[in-house]
Motif scaffolding. Structure first.
Motif, PDB file in Angstrom:
ATOM      1  N   GLU A 219     -10.035  -4.807 -22.984  1.00 44.19           N
ATOM      2  CA  GLU A 219      -9.862  -5.298 -21.611  1.00 44.19           C
ATOM      3  C   GLU A 219      -8.434  -5.023 -21.128  1.00 44.19           C
ATOM      4  OE1 GLU A 219     -10.263  -9.418 -19.131  1.00 44.19           O
ATOM      5  OE2 GLU A 219     -10.446  -9.454 -21.313  1.00 44.19           O
ATOM      6  N   ASP A 220      -7.468  -5.302 -22.030  1.00 37.84           N
ATOM      7  CA  ASP A 220      -6.057  -5.057 -21.684  1.00 37.84           C
ATOM      8  C   ASP A 220      -5.837  -3.579 -21.335  1.00 37.84           C
ATOM      9  OD1 ASP A 220      -5.528  -7.663 -22.077  1.00 37.84           O
ATOM     10  OD2 ASP A 220      -4.730  -7.398 -24.139  1.00 37.84           O
ATOM     11  N   GLN A 221      -6.395  -2.736 -22.248  1.00 37.32           N
ATOM     12  CA  GLN A 221      -6.256  -1.280 -22.006  1.00 37.32           C
ATOM     13  C   GLN A 221      -6.864  -0.902 -20.664  1.00 37.32           C
ATOM     14  OE1 GLN A 221      -7.990   0.799 -25.268  1.00 37.32           O
ATOM     15  NE2 GLN A 221      -6.318   0.321 -26.673  1.00 37.32           N
ATOM     16  N   PHE A 222      -8.015  -1.456 -20.456  1.00 33.68           N
ATOM     17  CA  PHE A 222      -8.735  -1.150 -19.227  1.00 33.68           C
ATOM     18  C   PHE A 222      -7.917  -1.572 -18.004  1.00 33.68           C
ATOM     19  CE2 PHE A 222     -12.158  -1.573 -16.128  1.00 33.68           C
ATOM     20  CZ  PHE A 222     -12.800  -0.371 -16.337  1.00 33.68           C
ATOM     21  N   ARG A 223      -7.307  -2.767 -18.139  1.00 33.16           N
ATOM     22  CA  ARG A 223      -6.490  -3.256 -17.025  1.00 33.16           C
ATOM     23  C   ARG A 223      -5.294  -2.325 -16.773  1.00 33.16           C
ATOM     24  NH1 ARG A 223      -6.556  -9.497 -18.561  1.00 33.16           N
ATOM     25  NH2 ARG A 223      -8.501 -10.060 -17.541  1.00 33.16           N
ATOM     26  N   GLY A 224      -4.668  -1.942 -17.906  1.00 30.22           N
ATOM     27  CA  GLY A 224      -3.517  -1.019 -17.792  1.00 30.22           C
ATOM     28  C   GLY A 224      -3.896   0.266 -17.094  1.00 30.22           C
ATOM     29  N   SER A 225      -4.993   0.817 -17.544  1.00 28.78           N
ATOM     30  CA  SER A 225      -5.438   2.091 -16.949  1.00 28.78           C
ATOM     31  C   SER A 225      -5.806   1.895 -15.492  1.00 28.78           C
ATOM     32  CB  SER A 225      -6.634   2.643 -17.724  1.00 28.78           C
ATOM     33  OG  SER A 225      -7.674   1.711 -17.695  1.00 28.78           O
ATOM     34  N   GLU A 226      -6.339   0.738 -15.242  1.00 28.70           N
ATOM     35  CA  GLU A 226      -6.722   0.456 -13.848  1.00 28.70           C
ATOM     36  C   GLU A 226      -5.474   0.390 -12.961  1.00 28.70           C
ATOM     37  OE1 GLU A 226      -9.482  -2.691 -11.430  1.00 28.70           O
ATOM     38  OE2 GLU A 226      -8.396  -3.307 -13.204  1.00 28.70           O
ATOM     39  N   ALA A 227      -4.443  -0.260 -13.508  1.00 29.85           N
ATOM     40  CA  ALA A 227      -3.180  -0.355 -12.752  1.00 29.85           C
ATOM     41  C   ALA A 227      -2.621   1.034 -12.473  1.00 29.85           C
ATOM     42  CB  ALA A 227      -2.155  -1.170 -13.549  1.00 29.85           C
ATOM     43  N   LEU A 228      -2.682   1.872 -13.528  1.00 32.71           N
ATOM     44  CA  LEU A 228      -2.192   3.266 -13.373  1.00 32.71           C
ATOM     45  C   LEU A 228      -2.985   3.984 -12.293  1.00 32.71           C
ATOM     46  CD1 LEU A 228       0.020   4.639 -15.130  1.00 32.71           C
ATOM     47  CD2 LEU A 228      -1.847   5.940 -16.156  1.00 32.71           C
ATOM     48  N   THR A 229      -4.299   3.784 -12.370  1.00 33.22           N
ATOM     49  CA  THR A 229      -5.184   4.436 -11.400  1.00 33.22           C
ATOM     50  C   THR A 229      -4.849   3.971  -9.992  1.00 33.22           C
ATOM     51  OG1 THR A 229      -6.840   4.240 -13.089  1.00 33.22           O
ATOM     52  CG2 THR A 229      -7.599   4.992 -10.956  1.00 33.22           C
ATOM     53  N   THR A 230      -4.685   2.680  -9.848  1.00 36.51           N
ATOM     54  CA  THR A 230      -4.383   2.170  -8.499  1.00 36.51           C
ATOM     55  C   THR A 230      -3.041   2.714  -8.007  1.00 36.51           C
ATOM     56  OG1 THR A 230      -3.555   0.211  -9.618  1.00 36.51           O
ATOM     57  CG2 THR A 230      -5.712   0.023  -8.600  1.00 36.51           C
ATOM     58  N   GLY A 231      -2.071   2.786  -8.944  1.00 32.16           N
ATOM     59  CA  GLY A 231      -0.756   3.347  -8.572  1.00 32.16           C
ATOM     60  C   GLY A 231      -0.894   4.766  -8.087  1.00 32.16           C
ATOM     61  N   LEU A 232      -1.635   5.565  -8.861  1.00 29.09           N
ATOM     62  CA  LEU A 232      -1.836   6.967  -8.485  1.00 29.09           C
ATOM     63  C   LEU A 232      -2.559   7.074  -7.154  1.00 29.09           C
ATOM     64  CD1 LEU A 232      -2.749   8.461 -11.926  1.00 29.09           C
ATOM     65  CD2 LEU A 232      -0.892   9.244 -10.484  1.00 29.09           C
ATOM     66  N   ARG A 233      -3.550   6.210  -7.017  1.00 31.69           N
ATOM     67  CA  ARG A 233      -4.311   6.242  -5.771  1.00 31.69           C
ATOM     68  C   ARG A 233      -3.414   5.911  -4.579  1.00 31.69           C
ATOM     69  NH1 ARG A 233      -8.796   2.976  -7.454  1.00 31.69           N
ATOM     70  NH2 ARG A 233      -9.751   4.548  -8.744  1.00 31.69           N
ATOM     71  N   LEU A 234      -2.564   4.933  -4.814  1.00 29.94           N
ATOM     72  CA  LEU A 234      -1.622   4.546  -3.744  1.00 29.94           C
ATOM     73  C   LEU A 234      -0.737   5.722  -3.375  1.00 29.94           C
ATOM     74  CD1 LEU A 234      -0.575   0.985  -4.884  1.00 29.94           C
ATOM     75  CD2 LEU A 234      -1.563   1.561  -2.679  1.00 29.94           C
ATOM     76  N   LYS A 235      -0.245   6.421  -4.423  1.00 29.62           N
ATOM     77  CA  LYS A 235       0.625   7.583  -4.159  1.00 29.62           C
ATOM     78  C   LYS A 235      -0.123   8.632  -3.372  1.00 29.62           C
ATOM     79  CE  LYS A 235       3.600   7.059  -8.114  1.00 29.62           C
ATOM     80  NZ  LYS A 235       3.745   7.398  -9.520  1.00 29.62           N
ATOM     81  N   ILE A 236      -1.356   8.894  -3.820  1.00 31.55           N
ATOM     82  CA  ILE A 236      -2.162   9.923  -3.127  1.00 31.55           C
ATOM     83  C   ILE A 236      -2.352   9.528  -1.671  1.00 31.55           C
ATOM     84  CG2 ILE A 236      -4.490  10.914  -2.982  1.00 31.55           C
ATOM     85  CD1 ILE A 236      -4.403  10.715  -6.165  1.00 31.55           C
ATOM     86  N   SER A 237      -2.669   8.245  -1.480  1.00 32.07           N
ATOM     87  CA  SER A 237      -2.879   7.790  -0.105  1.00 32.07           C
ATOM     88  C   SER A 237      -1.584   7.908   0.700  1.00 32.07           C
ATOM     89  CB  SER A 237      -3.393   6.361  -0.090  1.00 32.07           C
ATOM     90  OG  SER A 237      -2.455   5.518  -0.710  1.00 32.07           O
ATOM     91  N   ALA A 238      -0.439   7.591   0.003  1.00 30.13           N
ATOM     92  CA  ALA A 238       0.868   7.726   0.687  1.00 30.13           C
ATOM     93  C   ALA A 238       1.100   9.168   1.091  1.00 30.13           C
ATOM     94  CB  ALA A 238       1.993   7.255  -0.233  1.00 30.13           C
ATOM     95  N   TYR A 239       0.801  10.103   0.142  1.00 24.29           N
ATOM     96  CA  TYR A 239       0.976  11.529   0.450  1.00 24.29           C
ATOM     97  C   TYR A 239       0.125  11.907   1.643  1.00 24.29           C
ATOM     98  CZ  TYR A 239       3.164  12.273  -4.117  1.00 24.29           C
ATOM     99  OH  TYR A 239       3.999  12.235  -5.190  1.00 24.29           O
ATOM    100  N   GLU A 240      -1.126  11.449   1.563  1.00 26.47           N
ATOM    101  CA  GLU A 240      -2.062  11.821   2.628  1.00 26.47           C
ATOM    102  C   GLU A 240      -1.586  11.293   3.973  1.00 26.47           C
ATOM    103  OE1 GLU A 240      -6.176  12.321   0.091  1.00 26.47           O
ATOM    104  OE2 GLU A 240      -5.801  10.449   1.161  1.00 26.47           O
ATOM    105  N   SER A 241      -1.117  10.049   3.941  1.00 23.48           N
ATOM    106  CA  SER A 241      -0.619   9.477   5.205  1.00 23.48           C
ATOM    107  C   SER A 241       0.599  10.252   5.700  1.00 23.48           C
ATOM    108  CB  SER A 241      -0.264   8.006   5.020  1.00 23.48           C
ATOM    109  OG  SER A 241       0.768   7.884   4.077  1.00 23.48           O
ATOM    110  N   GLU A 242       1.452  10.647   4.725  1.00 24.92           N
ATOM    111  CA  GLU A 242       2.658  11.430   5.088  1.00 24.92           C
ATOM    112  C   GLU A 242       2.253  12.751   5.716  1.00 24.92           C
ATOM    113  OE1 GLU A 242       6.729  11.827   5.363  1.00 24.92           O
ATOM    114  OE2 GLU A 242       5.670  10.117   4.515  1.00 24.92           O
ATOM    115  N   ILE A 243       1.264  13.398   5.081  1.00 24.66           N
ATOM    116  CA  ILE A 243       0.778  14.687   5.608  1.00 24.66           C
ATOM    117  C   ILE A 243       0.224  14.494   7.015  1.00 24.66           C
ATOM    118  CG2 ILE A 243      -1.041  16.435   5.300  1.00 24.66           C
ATOM    119  CD1 ILE A 243      -0.505  15.991   2.206  1.00 24.66           C
TER     120      ILE A 243
END
Ligand SMILES: Nc1ncnc2c1ncn2[C@@H]1O[C@H](COP(=O)(O)OP(=O)(O)OP(=O)(O)O)[C@@H](O)[C@H]1O
Length: 909
Positions: free
Chosen positions: A421-445
């Motif tokens: 569960e911990d691992q899953f949470r960690g990976s989820e956090a990473l995923t959300t971070g990446l997603r946020l970055k992607i969304s930030a890039y997209e918004s910037e574009i």
């Protein structure tokens, strides 16, 4: 399309065959066609039918026996009377056929062959036509294909251009993004984006790859989402089934408990019952662990499982782990069920036992009640209970152990679940971070795109405005031009009659001019004739006038020289310096020197209580101007232009006005400038008859060392040497001699010399007081009429201060200076004395100054000594000394001056 199947191929007749067959029949264009087709037919040759080939070969072979040849040979043989061997040979065993029939048959066969050949030829022509058609068709196809290909190429190029444009835009956007953000490994791909145009293709590839990757990732994300949803559904189903199973288990356990409670209430607590209670407690524990596992599963199910690209693998692992967990849980549930079954069996056995015991107890009670129970039976019952109880207990202990193992397994599984569960949470956090970055890039574009669009629209608006303005301006300009044009047209219409008038006037003027030119030519001819007559008359008179002019000039010179000689070739003048403002302020008195207003040659000096009288050629009063001084010496100076050597000295103590008299100030120039100006003026007057060249040199003699003041290195020490030409003249090797063409240029050179004298002395006044400055002007004149040459020298000397410093006990450098000054001035005095005494030897070499001035001081030269004196009381001693020196010089008689001219001129004089 170009390749055709063998069945569709044109007639595969070989080129060689056709060539041999009908070489003469084929036209030039047909040959070219065939040659063009040669290569294609070569390849098709292999697929041609054998029959046709045979036919062609049969026709084309010249050496094969044809019916016609046969007939001809037969005929020939018949004519020769030979036996028909061939016929007999061909038809052995047959009767000989008559030759006519044979010929006819041969002819027929020949005709058949001929018709066959014609058919073949027609066929060949058909094939040829087909070939041509085919070729034109192919050419058309080729043209169409070429056109299509070119169109495709153009489209591709356009596409590439568009892509390049898009890539450029993307590159700009990416660059902006890069400037703003410096994270993510994906960005590092763009970091290498080339700016140079050569790297565009690389950029295109990388951007394309990135776009492809992005789309792939999106697809993968969608797939993964789908998969995760499916898995979630499965999990939920499994959880439901687990839940149901657990519920069932619970219900069953509850049922068992109730039953046990009932038994307990009914039969009381025995050892086996205690065991059963323990088992129940354990069951409770198991239930709790099950509920924990269930909770975990629920949590797992509630956790958002949106996958990311990076966590796909981890999700896979998680899934497999969950799967394992589920399977192990399943196993455990099965074991639990098995255990439950065993418990049921045990319960059942226990119940049976209890029932049996109850029955026996009941029976015993009944027997006790009825006939009193026997102790043997009681013992038997007790024994059986005792024997069976360990078995039950053993089975219960086994069940307990199993339960214990299950509990441990469950706890370990729980821990693993927790970790996962911990691992899953960690990976989820990473995923959300990446997603946020992607969304930030997209918004910037998006933002950048918007900005770009806004900018483009703004630029377009500006462009439109500019176009509008330009069009308005051009329209206005056009309008103005039109107005101007109409004005010009109007003016033209008005001017046309004027022009007509002008034309007529012009024509009349032209005719007048033509007439005038003729008249003018005749007039000029007449004038020329008259002028030539007049010139002839005047030239005789002119010659007389020129001769008179020359004589006048010579006389003038003669009288001038006589005047100078009358005045004396050594002239001693005295100038009394006026008291300056500073001296007056200092309270200096000027009672030592008195002048006679009626006699400008006498000077009275009261010194040591006595009044001394000095007689000189002229005494200038303190108020005398620079011009007055120069006027007195002007004739002497001017004689230099006639080829005389002139020397002008300024002698006197420091501060007595030597430099002032010689150089003067910018407002009132001294002798040097006035003399040179007068010389240049005179040269200008004489330029029609004389040609002059003026050279200038400046030296400083300090401590008996000569230095060039116009040279590059004014520190260089110069020496006086005899001229190497053997003339006995003196010269200074290395001395700079500057040729000056005008007075203005001369002034510049004088300034340079003065500047050089100033650069290497710390105190100008000090230095100038202790050094002699010599300016030598050499004037070489050429009489343009006679060619006579004259050479005169003007030496202008500003002597060092004549004060007797050495007498005042000076030491060191000062004493050396004083000694040198004294030496040179003494030498000057000795030279003058020797000249006065008409001694054979004049000691010119006693000092550098006298040696240098040797050719200007000697006999036949002209010398002016300007003695400067101070009227101040305090300087009276020096004044007397200076005047004594002047008096001595005054008595010198240099004799008549001699002019430096060549022999011809001297004879004339
Ligand atoms: N006739 C004159 N009228 C006005 N001022 C004069 C006259 N004679 C000399 N002076 C002034 O007296 C000062 C000293 O004169 P000057 O420097 O010419 O003396 P000097 O004999 O050349 O001295 P030194 O030997 O040190 O060079 C200068 O300021 C100069 O302007």
């Amino acid at each position: 399309d170009d390749e055709e199947s063998p069945s569709e191929a044109p007639n595969p007749v070989s080129l060689e065959t056709v060539k041999t067959r009908s070489n003469q029949q084929l036209h030039g264009d047909e040959w070219t066609e065939l040659l063009e087709l040669d290569s294609s037919s070569e390849s098709d040759r292999g697929s041609s039918s054998d029959d046709e080939e045979e036919e062609e070969e049969g026709i084309g072979a010249g050496d094969v026996t044809t019916p016609l040849t046969e007939f001809l040979s037969f005929k020939q043989e018949a004519a020769l009377g030979k036996p028909l061997a061939a016929t007999e040979k061909d038809m052995p065993g047959k009767l000989p056929v008559s030759p006519l029939i044979s010929v006819m048959s041969h002819l027929i066969s020949f005709l058949e062959h001929y018709s066959q050949m014609q058919r073949l030829q027609e066929k060949a022509l058909e094939y040829r036509a087909k070939l041509r058609q085919e070729e034109s068709r192919r050419k058309k196809q080729l043209r169409v294909l070429k056109r299509a290909y070119r169109q495709r190429m153009r489209d591709k190029l356009n596409l590439i251009e568009n892509l390049e444009g898009i890539i450029c835009e993307q590159q700009n956007i990416m660059e902006k993004l890069h400037n703003g953000m410096k994270v993510s490994s994906a960005c590092s791909l763009y970091n290498t984006s080339p700016v140079s145009p050569t790297g565009i293709h690389r950029l295109v590839e990388s951007v394309n790859a990135l776009q492809g990757e992005r789309t792939k990732l999106r697809e993968e994300i969608v797939d993964l989402k789908q998969e995760v949803e499916d898995r979630e559904k499965e999990k939920q189903q499994l959880a439901c089934s687990f839940h149901l199973q657990i519920q069932e288990l619970k219900e069953r356990i509850q049922g068992r408990e109730e039953e046990l409670n009932q038994l307990r209430t009914e039969t009381g607590v025995t050892d086996s019952e205690k065991r059963i209670q323990n088992l129940t407690v354990e069951n409770e524990g198991l239930k709790q662990s099950l509920s924990v596992t269930q909770g975990l599963l629920q949590q797992l199910s509630t956790i958002s499982t949106q996958p990311s690209i990076i966590l796909v693998k981890e999700n896979e692992d998680l899934r497999t782990k969950v799967h394992h967990l589920e399977s192990s849980l399943q196993e455990k549930v099965e074991k639990l069920m098995h255990l439950e079954g065993q418990i049921d069996v045990l319960q059942w056995r226990k119940e049976e036992e209890v029932r049996r015991l109850d029955d026996s107890i009941r029976g015993l009670q009944l027997s006790l009640d009825t006939e009193r129970m026997r102790p043997v039976d009681i013992q038997y019952v007790t024994k059986t209970v005792e024997v069976e109880s360990p078995v039950i207990l053993k089975s219960l202990a086994e069940a307990e152990d199993r339960n214990q193992g299950l509990v441990e397994q469950l706890s370990s599984q729980t821990e693993r679940c927790q970790r996962l569960e911990d691992q899953f949470r960690g990976s989820e956090a990473l995923t959300t971070g990446l997603r946020l970055k992607i969304s930030a890039y997209e918004s910037e574009i998006e933002k950048l795109k918007e900005e770009l669009l806004q900018e483009i629209s703004h630029l377009e608006a500006q462009k439109e405005e500019a176009i509008k303005e330009a069009s308005e301006c051009s329209e206005q300009h056009l309008h103005q031009l039109r107005e101007q044009f109409s004005g010009v047209q109007m003016r033209l219409t008005t001017l046309q009659p004027v022009l007509k008038n002008m034309k007529t006037n012009y024509n009349s003027l032209r005719s007048q001019v033509r007439n005038f030119s003729e008249f003018y030519e005749t007039a000029i001819k007449e004038a020329r004739r008259q002028i030539s007559v007049a010139v002839a008359e005047v030239s005789d008179a002119n010659r007389d006038l020129l001769e008179k002019y020359h004589q006048e000039m010579l006389l003038r010179k003669k009288y001038h020289e006589q005047l100078v000689e009358l005045k004396g070739n050594i002239r001693v003048l005295c100038r009394v310096k006026p008291i300056t403002e500073q001296e007056r302020e200092e309270g200096a008195t000027a009672t030592a020197v008195t002048t006679d207003l009626h006699d400008d040659t006498r000077l009275l000096v009261s010194y040591k209580g006595k009044e001394r009288s000095f007689e000189l050629d002229k005494v200038f009063l303190p108020l005398a101007t620079q011009e007055e001084v120069f006027q007195e010496i002007e004739p002497l100076v001017m004689s230099c232009i006639n080829g005389y050597n002139v020397c002008i000295f300024a002698y006197g103590q420091t501060g007595s006005g030597k430099t002032y008299t010689m150089e003067g100030s910018p407002e009132s120039p001294g002798i040097n400038q006035q003399a040179l100006r007068a010389l240049f003026k005179e040269m200008e007057v004489r330029e029609d008859l004389w040609k002059y060249s003026v050279t200038l040199s400046m030296v400083e003699i300090y401590n008996e060392v000569i230095r060039d003041l116009l040279g590059k290195d004014s520190q260089e020490k110069l020496d006086i040497k005899l001229h190497p030409d053997g003339s006995g003249q003196l010269h200074v090797p290395g001395l700079t001699s500057v040729e000056v063409s005008s007075f203005r240029r001369l002034k510049k050179v004088l300034l340079l010399g003065r500047k050089n004298r100033a650069t290497h002395c710390t105190n100008m006044n000090e230095r100038s007081s202790r050094s002699h400055a010599l300016l030598t002007v050499t004037i070489t004149g050429t009489d343009l009429t006679t060619g006579t040459q004259t050479s005169g020298k003007l030496n202008l000397v500003d002597l060092a201060g004549s004060e007797r410093v050495w007498k005042s006990g000076a030491e060191g450098e000062r004493l050396k200076e004083a000694q040198n000054i004294n030496k040179s001035l003494l030498a000057l005095g000795e030279v003058i004395q020797a000249l006065r005494a008409k001694q054979g030897h004049v000691p010119f070499r006693n000092s550098k100054l006298t040696y240098l001035l040797q050719d200007s001081l000697g006999k036949g030269n002209k010398t002016v000594m300007m003695v400067q004196i101070s009227p101040l009381e305090k300087n009276v001693g020096e004044t007397v000394c200076s005047l004594k020196f002047a008096q001595r010089v005054c008595k010198v008689e240099l004799g008549p001056a001699t002019r430096k001219i060549d022999s011809v001129t001297q004879l004339e004089l």
